[in-house]
Write a protein that holds these residues in place. Structure first.
Motif, short mmCIF file in Angstrom:
data_model
loop_
_atom_site.label_atom_id
_atom_site.label_comp_id
_atom_site.label_asym_id
_atom_site.label_seq_id
_atom_site.Cartn_x
_atom_site.Cartn_y
_atom_site.Cartn_z
N THR A 22 124.02 -82.05 9.03
CA THR A 22 124.56 -83.40 8.82
C THR A 22 123.69 -84.17 7.84
O THR A 22 124.20 -84.89 6.97
N TYR A 26 128.37 -83.94 6.80
CA TYR A 26 129.40 -83.58 7.78
C TYR A 26 128.79 -83.45 9.17
O TYR A 26 127.59 -83.22 9.32
N ASP A 41 132.37 -80.33 12.15
CA ASP A 41 133.00 -80.04 10.85
C ASP A 41 132.48 -78.72 10.29
O ASP A 41 133.25 -77.89 9.79
N TYR A 83 134.35 -76.33 1.84
CA TYR A 83 133.79 -77.45 1.09
C TYR A 83 133.26 -77.04 -0.29
O TYR A 83 132.73 -77.87 -1.02
N LYS A 97 129.86 -84.94 1.89
CA LYS A 97 130.94 -85.73 2.50
C LYS A 97 131.24 -86.99 1.70
O LYS A 97 132.38 -87.47 1.68
#
Length: 675
Positions: free
Chosen positions: A200, A205, A209, A217, A250
């Protein structure tokens, strides 16, 4: 001879198999006592070698069953073990009918010696059960086995604690891994089984995710195709070197990850069980590497410009000498011919072309050296016309150049070379935008007034001269219009654009207290507007070459001329004589110095070049001034980075003139110095 090896540890079993096979024995093997007993009944061996603690049936039970079996009781039996051995273990083994009890690990040669001795002795009387009662043997067996199992349980518990501590330490390390790393594991199918919390931190994310798959991604960068190939090979157990992927954060930004992966292969199935990997965010490193590459490219361009400047400086020296001859003799023709309008018109064209050539050479030198020139009141009309003339010769006929120049447009405070550079950059960009389909390039010069109450971009109220460069080419995409003035930003293919053209233009405009605006639509074209404040003072009008020269002539003063170029010496001599001076000319600086030392009093002034063999003009001037400190010296040379008007005055040189020198200029300077 045939030997049965019963061992649950695969590595130990394979090692024994190899040692015995190398010694010429036939080897059969089993993983536990039950399989070993079945194998012995169906394929009677000459010797059995067994471990003690094994699953399903242990070694003690196997030995007892062998001794009770009428077909097998006579076979020699060796216990070969390393698990928690004691005297009680050995005693029980022998009581159960074992031939030998040996301890792991043993040197291969010693191991084979025990095997050979056992086979040679093979005393069948020893291969029977002990005379102890079954109850006594059972009690002894249970006691020994319980003791061994208890020891093994204790050891396993210790190992379990160590494993748990190690796992906790490892997990803490992984869980607190932040900064630019995250850890992950895949199973054999390629599905993520774990991803560390720092995922993260690195990509924005959530872990949830990420567990759905991070491959979705990835960007469409070609390096990701190669990365996926390496990932597939890792899944097959072929370990790959580190590789990079480009992935979306993200927040929409693009990040670069460096992946290090290790496939773990099962000893039994020889298949990949899982892949462990560490992802390192190397985006900052990539940015630094890109900046380094840009700096290196910039350095190469600087070196290229320096080389170009050196070449241009060398060419200018010879070219200016040629121009000086052309201009000098043409001016003397103009002075001495009868005032025939036709001939004087031709002479005017020669002088005009020569002046343009001289100005163009100065622009090339200034551009290649990036010399800072003093801004002065400047009319832009002749610069625009000259730039367009140059562009017409280099652009294809599919591009039409139209110019709308207001001849009454007032001057601006500007550096002519930099204005020229603005025009060349903008017009070249326009050409690139139209080269596939052709089009029209418009250049407009006009005067505009921005009123105080007029909301016209962010331009301050006032009077401006405006240059417009308009094309109907491919235009600029909306999503990159905010970046076109960024240094090194370019949409052109590699080798066609450096990305510095518009950045340079923007810098020049700002340096002139001006403004640059543009409007563009994809597939319709682009318009650039450049606003320069009108100069407070008007520029001096240059006199026409066809006007009377009004030369100031001398009174027979004696001038020493030194230049290594014969043609330059000849034209200077003729010009000086035309101006009613006496002249002595030398093409050798050492010879000139010798003459001056012996007859310094007969010379009223010295004119010398700078770049000469033996000694240069500066050194020569210093030597001349040592002989006679009040001798006026004019240094007449082409562009040179080493010397300028300021440092020549410090030496004691009276005047610094740039070639080509005109007759009018020479007349003016000589009259100031000598009169």
């Amino acid at each position: 001879m045939k030997i049965l090896v019963v061992e649950d540890d695969e590595n130990s079993r394979l090692l024994q198999h190899y040692i015995l096979d190398s010694a010429g024995y036939e080897v059969i093997s089993a993983e536990n006592g039950k399989d070993g007993l079945l194998l012995a009944e169906n394929n009677i061996p000459d010797l059995i070698i067994s471990d003690i603690l094994m699953p399903v049936m242990d070694g003690y039970s196997l030995c007892r069953e062998i001794r009770k079996n009428k077909k097998l009781y006579h076979i020699p039996f060796i216990f070969y073990t390393a698990t928690y051995t004691s005297d009680k273990d050995k005693k029980l083994a022998l009581d159960l009918g074992a031939t030998k009890f040996i301890i792991k690990p043993m040197d291969p040669m010693e191991f084979l010696k025990n095997v050979k001795e056992t086979l040679a002795d093979n005393i069948k009387s020893q291969n029977t059960l002990n005379e102890k009662s079954p109850l006594e043997l059972e009690t002894e067996y249970s006691s020994v086995l319980a003791s061994k199992l208890e020891k093994k349980v204790c050891v396993l518990e210790e190992k379990q604690k160590e494993l748990e501590l190690s796992e906790q330490k490892y997990r803490r390390l992984v869980e607190v891994l932040h900064e630019n790393y995250f850890f992950y594991t895949y199973d054999a199918s390629g599905a993520l089984t774990y991803i560390s919390p720092s995922f993260t931190y690195v990509l924005g994310y959530t872990k949830e995710d990420g567990m759905l798959g991070i491959m979705k991604y990835l960007t469409d960068n070609p390096i990701n195709k190669e990365a996926l190939k390496k990932f597939e090979l890792n899944l097959k157990g072929v370990r790959q070197s580190q590789y990079e992927v480009e992935i979306y954060h993200k927040n929409g930004s693009v990040r670069f990850l460096e992946l290090t992966e290790h496939p773990f292969i099962s000893n039994k199935s020889l298949q990949v069980e899982q892949i462990e990997g560490i992802a390192h965010d190397i985006t900052e490193r990539k940015i630094i590497e890109a900046e380094k590459a840009k700096l290196q490219e910039s350095l190469r361009r600087i070196e290229k410009n320096q080389a170009l400047g050196t070449l241009a400086s060398g060419i200018s020296h010879d070219f200016n000498n040629i121009l000086m001859c052309i201009i000098g003799y043409t001016e003397m023709l103009q002075l001495n011919l009868p005032k025939n309008l036709k001939w004087h018109s031709y002479i005017e064209q020669i002088l005009s072309a020569s002046k343009r050539a001289s100005d163009l050479l100065k622009q090339i030198l200034s551009f290649s050296r990036r010399t800072e020139q003093e801004k002065r009141p400047l009319k832009l009309q002749p610069i625009i016309n000259e730039a367009l003339e140059l562009l017409r010769g280099s652009m294809p006929r599919t591009i039409e150049i139209q110019n709308y120049i207001d001849k009454y447009s007032p001057p601006v405070m500007a550096d002519p070379t930099q204005i020229y550079e603005i025009l060349i950059n903008l017009c070249t960009n326009a050409y690139h935008a139209m080269r596939e389909k052709g089009g029209i390039l418009k250049v407009i010069l006009s005067t505009k007034k921005i009123e105080p109450n007029q909301d016209y971009y962010d331009i301050k109220p006032g009077n401006y001269v405006c240059i417009e460069v308009i094309d109907n080419g491919c235009g600029i995409e909306k999503n990159i219009q905010d970046r076109i003035f960024e240094p090194y930003f370019t949409t052109k293919p590699k080798g066609e654009g450096t990305g510095i053209g518009l950045a340079v233009v923007n810098g020049i405009v700002q340096n002139h207290n001006g403004y640059i605006k543009f409007y563009s639509e994809p597939q319709k074209g682009t318009k650039f507007y450049i606003y320069f404040p009108i100069a407070e003072f008007d520029c001096k009008e240059e006199k026409s070459n066809c006007e009377d020269l009004h030369l100031k002539k001398g009174k027979g003063e004696h001038i020493l001329v030194i230049d290594d170029d014969v043609n330059t010496v000849r034209i200077l001599k003729d010009m000086i004589v035309q101006l009613n001076y006496r002249v002595t000319c030398k093409t050798n600086s050492l010879e000139a110095l010798s003459i001056f030392k012996s007859e310094s009093s007969k010379f009223d002034l010295v004119i010398t070049d700078f770049s000469m063999p033996n000694i240069d003009g500066i050194t020569l001037s210093e030597e001349l001034l040592k002989v006679r400190s009040n001798i006026p010296i004019i240094l007449c040379t082409s562009f040179n980075e080493i010397i300028n008007e300021e440092n020549t005055k410090k030496i004691g040189i009276y005047k610094y003139l740039m070639k080509p020198v005109t007759l009018r200029t020479l007349s003016h300077e000589l009259s100031i110095i000598l009169f």
